[in-house]
Design a protein around this motif. Structure first.
Motif, PDB file in Angstrom:
ATOM      1  N   VAL A 105      -1.074 -16.970 -29.494  1.00 51.05           N
ATOM      2  CA  VAL A 105      -1.804 -17.772 -30.481  1.00 51.05           C
ATOM      3  C   VAL A 105      -3.038 -18.406 -29.848  1.00 51.05           C
ATOM      4  O   VAL A 105      -4.154 -18.317 -30.380  1.00 51.05           O
ATOM      5  N   TRP A 106      -2.844 -19.051 -28.711  1.00 50.83           N
ATOM      6  CA  TRP A 106      -3.943 -19.706 -28.001  1.00 50.83           C
ATOM      7  C   TRP A 106      -5.004 -18.675 -27.623  1.00 50.83           C
ATOM      8  O   TRP A 106      -6.201 -18.931 -27.717  1.00 50.83           O
ATOM      9  N   THR A 107      -4.559 -17.507 -27.230  1.00 50.30           N
ATOM     10  CA  THR A 107      -5.483 -16.441 -26.836  1.00 50.30           C
ATOM     11  C   THR A 107      -6.348 -16.022 -28.017  1.00 50.30           C
ATOM     12  O   THR A 107      -7.559 -15.833 -27.864  1.00 50.30           O
ATOM     13  N   LEU A 108      -5.758 -15.864 -29.180  1.00 52.91           N
ATOM     14  CA  LEU A 108      -6.533 -15.471 -30.362  1.00 52.91           C
ATOM     15  C   LEU A 108      -7.527 -16.551 -30.774  1.00 52.91           C
ATOM     16  O   LEU A 108      -8.647 -16.253 -31.171  1.00 52.91           O
ATOM     17  N   ILE A 109      -7.127 -17.806 -30.682  1.00 53.65           N
ATOM     18  CA  ILE A 109      -8.032 -18.899 -31.030  1.00 53.65           C
ATOM     19  C   ILE A 109      -9.217 -18.940 -30.062  1.00 53.65           C
ATOM     20  O   ILE A 109     -10.357 -19.177 -30.465  1.00 53.65           O
TER      21      ILE A 109
END
Length: 103
Positions: A63-67
Motif C-alpha cells: 500500500v505504502w509503495t503504491l502511494i
C-alpha cells in the motif's frame, strides 16, 4: 579580482557542486519500480526512517509503495531545493527570495 568576478566564480563553483549532488527523479522512479517494496527510492532520497519502515513492512504490504509513486517527484524537488539553498548559502551566493545563512 573584483567583487563581481569573485561572486560569479562562487556561483559557478556552487552550481557545479549542486549539479554533482542533486537527486534525479528518473533514478528515484526506477528504484521505486524495482525496489519500491523494500524502500529503495526512500533510501536514495535520504529518508532513512521511512525506508527502514518500508523495508521491514515490505512497503506497508504494498500500500505504502503504491502511494509513494505519486509522492516521489515532489519529494525529490523538495530535497533538491533544500540542497541547492544549503550549497549556495555555504558559498555566500544569494538565491532570489532567500538570504545566505551563517555556518
Amino acid at each position: 579580482m573584483t567583487q563581481q568576478t569573485s561572486n560569479q566564480n562562487n556561483l559557478h563553483v556552487a552550481q557545479m557542486e549542486y549539479d554533482n549532488q542533486k537527486k534525479t527523479p528518473g533514478i528515484a522512479y526506477a528504484l521505486w519500480f524495482f525496489l519500491g517494496g523494500l524502500g529503495g527510492h526512500r533510501f536514495y532520497a535520504g529518508d532513512t526512517g521511512y525506508a527502514l519502515g518500508m523495508l521491514f513492512t515490505l512497503g506497508g504490504l504494498g500500500v505504502w509503495t503504491l502511494i509513494d509513486v505519486f509522492l516521489i517527484g515532489k519529494r525529490i524537488r523538495e530535497i533538491n531545493t533544500q540542497k541547492r539553498q544549503q550549497i549556495m548559502a555555504s558559498y555566500g551566493v544569494t538565491i532570489e527570495g532567500t538570504t545566505p545563512h551563517a555556518s
